[in-house]
Design an enzyme around this catalytic site. Structure first.
Site, PDB file in Angstrom:
ATOM      1  N   ARG A  37      19.866  -2.384   2.186  1.00  0.00           N
ATOM      2  CA  ARG A  37      18.698  -2.309   1.316  1.00  0.00           C
ATOM      3  C   ARG A  37      18.956  -3.065   0.007  1.00  0.00           C
ATOM      4  O   ARG A  37      18.083  -3.717  -0.536  1.00  0.00           O
ATOM      5  CB  ARG A  37      18.355  -0.855   1.018  1.00  0.00           C
ATOM      6  CG  ARG A  37      17.996  -0.029   2.230  1.00  0.00           C
ATOM      7  CD  ARG A  37      16.578  -0.206   2.667  1.00  0.00           C
ATOM      8  NE  ARG A  37      15.654   0.452   1.752  1.00  0.00           N
ATOM      9  CZ  ARG A  37      14.327   0.386   1.867  1.00  0.00           C
ATOM     10  NH1 ARG A  37      13.787  -0.335   2.824  1.00  0.00           N
ATOM     11  NH2 ARG A  37      13.545   1.009   1.016  1.00  0.00           N
ATOM     12  N   ASP A  55      22.737   7.482  -0.316  1.00  0.00           N
ATOM     13  CA  ASP A  55      21.616   8.100   0.385  1.00  0.00           C
ATOM     14  C   ASP A  55      21.309   9.456  -0.244  1.00  0.00           C
ATOM     15  O   ASP A  55      22.144  10.366  -0.231  1.00  0.00           O
ATOM     16  CB  ASP A  55      21.970   8.265   1.864  1.00  0.00           C
ATOM     17  CG  ASP A  55      20.795   8.699   2.713  1.00  0.00           C
ATOM     18  OD1 ASP A  55      19.784   9.173   2.150  1.00  0.00           O
ATOM     19  OD2 ASP A  55      20.894   8.583   3.946  1.00  0.00           O
ATOM     20  N   ASN A  81      12.140   8.128  -9.030  1.00  0.00           N
ATOM     21  CA  ASN A  81      11.055   7.497  -8.274  1.00  0.00           C
ATOM     22  C   ASN A  81      11.170   7.715  -6.767  1.00  0.00           C
ATOM     23  O   ASN A  81      10.163   7.802  -6.076  1.00  0.00           O
ATOM     24  CB  ASN A  81      11.065   5.999  -8.578  1.00  0.00           C
ATOM     25  CG  ASN A  81      10.222   5.201  -7.609  1.00  0.00           C
ATOM     26  OD1 ASN A  81       9.018   5.085  -7.758  1.00  0.00           O
ATOM     27  ND2 ASN A  81      10.865   4.626  -6.593  1.00  0.00           N
ATOM     28  N   TYR A 152       5.428  17.785   2.220  1.00  0.00           N
ATOM     29  CA  TYR A 152       5.354  16.782   1.155  1.00  0.00           C
ATOM     30  C   TYR A 152       4.632  17.347  -0.065  1.00  0.00           C
ATOM     31  O   TYR A 152       5.100  17.188  -1.198  1.00  0.00           O
ATOM     32  CB  TYR A 152       4.623  15.539   1.670  1.00  0.00           C
ATOM     33  CG  TYR A 152       4.447  14.476   0.608  1.00  0.00           C
ATOM     34  CD1 TYR A 152       5.505  13.634   0.272  1.00  0.00           C
ATOM     35  CD2 TYR A 152       3.232  14.317  -0.051  1.00  0.00           C
ATOM     36  CE1 TYR A 152       5.350  12.666  -0.710  1.00  0.00           C
ATOM     37  CE2 TYR A 152       3.071  13.356  -1.034  1.00  0.00           C
ATOM     38  CZ  TYR A 152       4.138  12.532  -1.356  1.00  0.00           C
ATOM     39  OH  TYR A 152       3.981  11.580  -2.342  1.00  0.00           O
ATOM     40  N   LYS A 156       6.178  17.925  -3.930  1.00  0.00           N
ATOM     41  CA  LYS A 156       5.623  17.329  -5.143  1.00  0.00           C
ATOM     42  C   LYS A 156       5.197  18.398  -6.158  1.00  0.00           C
ATOM     43  O   LYS A 156       5.219  18.149  -7.367  1.00  0.00           O
ATOM     44  CB  LYS A 156       4.466  16.404  -4.790  1.00  0.00           C
ATOM     45  CG  LYS A 156       4.917  15.154  -4.046  1.00  0.00           C
ATOM     46  CD  LYS A 156       5.983  14.402  -4.834  1.00  0.00           C
ATOM     47  CE  LYS A 156       6.524  13.194  -4.140  1.00  0.00           C
ATOM     48  NZ  LYS A 156       7.541  12.473  -4.940  1.00  0.00           N
ATOM     49  N   VAL A 183      -1.409   4.428  -4.045  1.00  0.00           N
ATOM     50  CA  VAL A 183      -1.307   2.988  -4.259  1.00  0.00           C
ATOM     51  C   VAL A 183      -0.805   2.281  -2.999  1.00  0.00           C
ATOM     52  O   VAL A 183      -0.130   2.878  -2.162  1.00  0.00           O
ATOM     53  CB  VAL A 183      -0.374   2.674  -5.447  1.00  0.00           C
ATOM     54  CG1 VAL A 183      -1.012   3.141  -6.746  1.00  0.00           C
ATOM     55  CG2 VAL A 183       0.990   3.338  -5.271  1.00  0.00           C
ATOM     56  N   THR A 185       1.550   0.768  -1.420  1.00  0.00           N
ATOM     57  CA  THR A 185       2.963   0.506  -1.172  1.00  0.00           C
ATOM     58  C   THR A 185       3.238   0.746   0.314  1.00  0.00           C
ATOM     59  O   THR A 185       2.341   1.114   1.074  1.00  0.00           O
ATOM     60  CB  THR A 185       3.838   1.450  -2.005  1.00  0.00           C
ATOM     61  OG1 THR A 185       3.536   2.804  -1.620  1.00  0.00           O
ATOM     62  CG2 THR A 185       3.572   1.277  -3.488  1.00  0.00           C
TER      63      THR A 185
END
Length: 259
Positions: A37, A55, A81, A152, A156, A183, A185
């Site tokens: 990556r 990781d 992020n 998820y 959050k 957005v 992505t």
């Protein structure tokens, strides 16, 4: 100029934030999950202060990330992020945790504990946190049937709550949560309707701006505007219960002075 560490900065919002901050003259430390990556952002890492690898699904590798960052020096800000979205199954990390919880919540919690305390902390959350209410008894999804969207949403909610708890406990730090919007992505998909640029400019602004409006703590932000988060985020009892649960899951306490 500021020194900023950004998790998950090989693509999407993290990479956009990194490039923006570098273009503004700030010193940025990038993070990649693997060397493969990292190789994909060689052009950006060449202009960065540093790049760390590890990781976030592994507590041991998360510890290594923190050590790599601390070896570079104290950060002025950390932008948490990195995150994962709809996992097909609970999965299991080396420590036996659900992967969504580990990457989205436990890793930023541990990095917050292990990285030398910065002046500013920014945690990426989501409008989906409003669907994350529920008991904290099974946050690791060991008993419930797996539900990727609910997992998820809960993650959050927890990260927004952690940001608020830190604002309350660490009064020498500006700690805020940012909803970047839906957005376009890799995570959000090409059809996502929100503005990609505004999706990352709130966190870069909170990380570096000397404007009085950015030097605040305990906010929930969307496109540089403060919004009202779910009630649980500001609930002191929920904050304490969550932080206690995370301490038990990780064996690491953030607020030892308070027991």
């Amino acid at each position: 100029m500021s020194r900023i560490f950004i998790t998950g900065s090989t693509d999407g919002l993290g990479l956009a934030a990194a490039r923006t901050l570098i273009s503004q003259g700030h010193d940025v430390v990038l993070h990649a999950r693997s060397r493969e990556r990292a190789a994909a952002i060689a052009d950006t890492s060449a202009t960065a202060l540093g790049l760390v690898i590890g990781d976030l699904a592994s507590a041991a590798e998360t510890r290594s990330i923190a050590e790599q960052v601390n070896a570079i020096g104290r950060m002025d800000a950390v932008i948490h992020n990195a995150g994962i979205y709809l996992e097909r199954s609970r999965g299991e990390t080396p420590e036996g945790h659900a992967k969504t919880l580990a990457v989205n919540v436990l890793a930023p919690y541990l990095l917050t504990a292990w990285i030398t305390r910065p002046d500013r902390l920014i945690y990426l959350t989501s409008g989906m946190h409003r669907s994350g209410a529920g008991s904290l008894d099974d946050i690791d999804w060991k008993r419930r049937p797996w539900n990727a969207s609910q997992a998820y949403s809960e993650s959050k909610l927890y990260i927004a709550t952690l940001a608020a708890a830190l604002a309350r406990h660490w009064q020498d730090v500006f700690s805020n949560a940012v909803d970047p919007g839906w957005v376009p992505t890799k995570m959000g998909g090409a059809g996502a309707p929100d503005d990609l640029e505004m999706g990352h400019l709130t966190q870069t602004w909170l990380a570096t701006s000397e404007e009085s409006s950015a030097k605040v703590s305990g906010g929930y932000w969307y496109h540089r505007q403060r919004r009202e988060a779910a009630a649980e985020v500001g609930d002191v009892g929920f904050q304490d219960a969550l932080v206690g649960r995370l301490a038990r899951l990780t064996g690491v306490s953030l607020f030892e002075e308070r027991g």
